[in-house]
Design a protein around this motif. Structure first.
Motif, PDB file in Angstrom:
ATOM      1  N   ALA A   1       0.834  -1.203   0.000  1.00 15.76           N
ATOM      2  CA  ALA A   1       0.000   0.000   0.000  1.00 15.76           C
ATOM      3  C   ALA A   1       0.867   1.251   0.000  1.00 15.76           C
ATOM      4  N   GLY A   2       1.941   1.233   0.748  1.00 19.54           N
ATOM      5  CA  GLY A   2       2.861   2.369   0.787  1.00 19.54           C
ATOM      6  C   GLY A   2       3.528   2.602  -0.560  1.00 19.54           C
ATOM      7  N   GLU A   3       3.923   1.524  -1.223  1.00 19.34           N
ATOM      8  CA  GLU A   3       4.539   1.644  -2.549  1.00 19.34           C
ATOM      9  C   GLU A   3       3.535   2.196  -3.556  1.00 19.34           C
ATOM     10  N   ALA A   4       2.284   1.751  -3.496  1.00 19.81           N
ATOM     11  CA  ALA A   4       1.247   2.245  -4.409  1.00 19.81           C
ATOM     12  C   ALA A   4       0.998   3.734  -4.177  1.00 19.81           C
ATOM     13  N   ARG A   5       0.974   4.159  -2.914  1.00 20.04           N
ATOM     14  CA  ARG A   5       0.775   5.569  -2.580  1.00 20.04           C
ATOM     15  C   ARG A   5       1.896   6.429  -3.175  1.00 20.04           C
ATOM     16  N   ILE A   6       3.133   5.953  -3.050  1.00 23.41           N
ATOM     17  CA  ILE A   6       4.286   6.688  -3.582  1.00 23.41           C
ATOM     18  C   ILE A   6       4.205   6.775  -5.110  1.00 23.41           C
ATOM     19  N   ARG A   7       3.840   5.665  -5.742  1.00 29.63           N
ATOM     20  CA  ARG A   7       3.738   5.632  -7.203  1.00 29.63           C
ATOM     21  C   ARG A   7       2.644   6.598  -7.691  1.00 29.63           C
ATOM     22  N   LEU A   8       1.485   6.580  -7.044  1.00 24.22           N
ATOM     23  CA  LEU A   8       0.401   7.482  -7.439  1.00 24.22           C
ATOM     24  C   LEU A   8       0.768   8.947  -7.210  1.00 24.22           C
ATOM     25  N   ALA A   9       1.464   9.235  -6.136  1.00 22.98           N
ATOM     26  CA  ALA A   9       1.899  10.611  -5.871  1.00 22.98           C
ATOM     27  C   ALA A   9       2.864  11.078  -6.952  1.00 22.98           C
ATOM     28  N   ALA A  10       3.763  10.203  -7.383  1.00 24.43           N
ATOM     29  CA  ALA A  10       4.715  10.562  -8.441  1.00 24.43           C
ATOM     30  C   ALA A  10       3.988  10.839  -9.754  1.00 24.43           C
ATOM     31  N   ILE A  11       2.966  10.051 -10.066  1.00 23.08           N
ATOM     32  CA  ILE A  11       2.184  10.274 -11.287  1.00 23.08           C
ATOM     33  C   ILE A  11       1.503  11.637 -11.220  1.00 23.08           C
ATOM     34  N   ALA A  12       0.862  11.938 -10.089  1.00 22.59           N
ATOM     35  CA  ALA A  12       0.147  13.209  -9.944  1.00 22.59           C
ATOM     36  C   ALA A  12       1.105  14.393 -10.020  1.00 22.59           C
ATOM     37  N   GLU A  13       2.254  14.289  -9.392  1.00 25.16           N
ATOM     38  CA  GLU A  13       3.221  15.394  -9.382  1.00 25.16           C
ATOM     39  C   GLU A  13       3.810  15.660 -10.763  1.00 25.16           C
ATOM     40  N   SER A  14       3.965  14.625 -11.579  1.00 25.71           N
ATOM     41  CA  SER A  14       4.599  14.802 -12.889  1.00 25.71           C
ATOM     42  C   SER A  14       3.592  15.100 -14.001  1.00 25.71           C
ATOM     43  N   SER A  15       2.309  15.075 -13.701  1.00 25.38           N
ATOM     44  CA  SER A  15       1.285  15.289 -14.720  1.00 25.38           C
ATOM     45  C   SER A  15       1.112  16.773 -15.017  1.00 25.38           C
ATOM     46  N   MET A  16       0.923  17.096 -16.311  1.00 24.81           N
ATOM     47  CA  MET A  16       0.646  18.470 -16.726  1.00 24.81           C
ATOM     48  C   MET A  16      -0.873  18.701 -16.766  1.00 24.81           C
ATOM     49  N   ASP A  17      -1.665  17.651 -16.593  1.00 24.54           N
ATOM     50  CA  ASP A  17      -3.121  17.750 -16.628  1.00 24.54           C
ATOM     51  C   ASP A  17      -3.682  17.804 -15.211  1.00 24.54           C
ATOM     52  N   ALA A  18      -4.904  18.282 -15.106  1.00 23.23           N
ATOM     53  CA  ALA A  18      -5.594  18.270 -13.820  1.00 23.23           C
ATOM     54  C   ALA A  18      -5.994  16.839 -13.492  1.00 23.23           C
ATOM     55  N   ILE A  19      -5.862  16.466 -12.248  1.00 23.10           N
ATOM     56  CA  ILE A  19      -6.276  15.140 -11.793  1.00 23.10           C
ATOM     57  C   ILE A  19      -7.303  15.352 -10.695  1.00 23.10           C
ATOM     58  N   VAL A  20      -8.473  14.780 -10.890  1.00 27.57           N
ATOM     59  CA  VAL A  20      -9.578  14.954  -9.952  1.00 27.57           C
ATOM     60  C   VAL A  20      -9.980  13.580  -9.431  1.00 27.57           C
ATOM     61  N   SER A  21     -10.231  13.484  -8.139  1.00 27.09           N
ATOM     62  CA  SER A  21     -10.765  12.233  -7.598  1.00 27.09           C
ATOM     63  C   SER A  21     -12.171  12.502  -7.081  1.00 27.09           C
ATOM     64  N   LYS A  22     -13.041  11.510  -7.268  1.00 28.33           N
ATOM     65  CA  LYS A  22     -14.441  11.625  -6.858  1.00 28.33           C
ATOM     66  C   LYS A  22     -14.826  10.400  -6.042  1.00 28.33           C
ATOM     67  N   ASP A  23     -15.817  10.562  -5.189  1.00 32.62           N
ATOM     68  CA  ASP A  23     -16.325   9.412  -4.456  1.00 32.62           C
ATOM     69  C   ASP A  23     -17.339   8.675  -5.336  1.00 32.62           C
ATOM     70  N   ILE A  24     -17.934   7.635  -4.808  1.00 32.05           N
ATOM     71  CA  ILE A  24     -18.847   6.800  -5.592  1.00 32.05           C
ATOM     72  C   ILE A  24     -20.087   7.560  -6.079  1.00 32.05           C
ATOM     73  N   ASN A  25     -20.404   8.688  -5.409  1.00 32.34           N
ATOM     74  CA  ASN A  25     -21.560   9.497  -5.792  1.00 32.34           C
ATOM     75  C   ASN A  25     -21.191  10.614  -6.770  1.00 32.34           C
ATOM     76  N   GLY A  26     -19.936  10.671  -7.193  1.00 33.54           N
ATOM     77  CA  GLY A  26     -19.505  11.699  -8.128  1.00 33.54           C
ATOM     78  C   GLY A  26     -19.103  13.002  -7.472  1.00 33.54           C
ATOM     79  N   VAL A  27     -19.020  13.034  -6.153  1.00 39.43           N
ATOM     80  CA  VAL A  27     -18.617  14.244  -5.444  1.00 39.43           C
ATOM     81  C   VAL A  27     -17.091  14.317  -5.454  1.00 39.43           C
ATOM     82  N   ILE A  28     -16.576  15.488  -5.879  1.00 36.21           N
ATOM     83  CA  ILE A  28     -15.116  15.672  -5.940  1.00 36.21           C
ATOM     84  C   ILE A  28     -14.555  15.669  -4.525  1.00 36.21           C
ATOM     85  N   THR A  29     -13.546  14.815  -4.321  1.00 38.30           N
ATOM     86  CA  THR A  29     -12.906  14.715  -3.004  1.00 38.30           C
ATOM     87  C   THR A  29     -11.514  15.348  -2.984  1.00 38.30           C
TER      88      THR A  29
END
Length: 87
Positions: free
Chosen positions: A58-86
């Motif tokens: 889980a820690g390795e996955a968290r680090i990998r996802l953080a690296a993807i988000a930090e290096s992205s030039m696009d907006a990254i949005v996360s939503k819950d199951i109801n479509g509410v932006i978290t």
């Protein structure tokens, strides 16, 4: 366990790595506890082992996802199951 029995006290959680016969390394935490009778004499002990592999993954996955988000030039949005932006 040896320290707990030698020093006649419970030992705090300690992290270690065990090697399986197939060579796989397993991170774990050990927590030995002494068993005492009504007079307080030690009559045995029990050792609880907590497998840390899922926490490590889980820690390795968290680090990998953080690296993807930090290096992205696009907006990254996360939503819950109801479509509410978290985030």
């Amino acid at each position: 366990m040896a320290i707990a029995l030698l020093e006649e006290r419970d030992v705090p959680w300690d992290q270690a790595i065990s090697e399986r016969p197939d060579g796989e390394l397993i991170p774990f935490r050990a927590h030995p506890r002494l068993l005492r009778n009504e007079s307080g004499e030690i009559v045995g002990a029990i050792n609880t082992l907590l497998d840390l592999r899922t926490q490590t993954l889980a820690g390795e996955a968290r680090i990998r996802l953080a690296a993807i988000a930090e290096s992205s030039m696009d907006a990254i949005v996360s939503k819950d199951i109801n479509g509410v932006i978290t985030s």
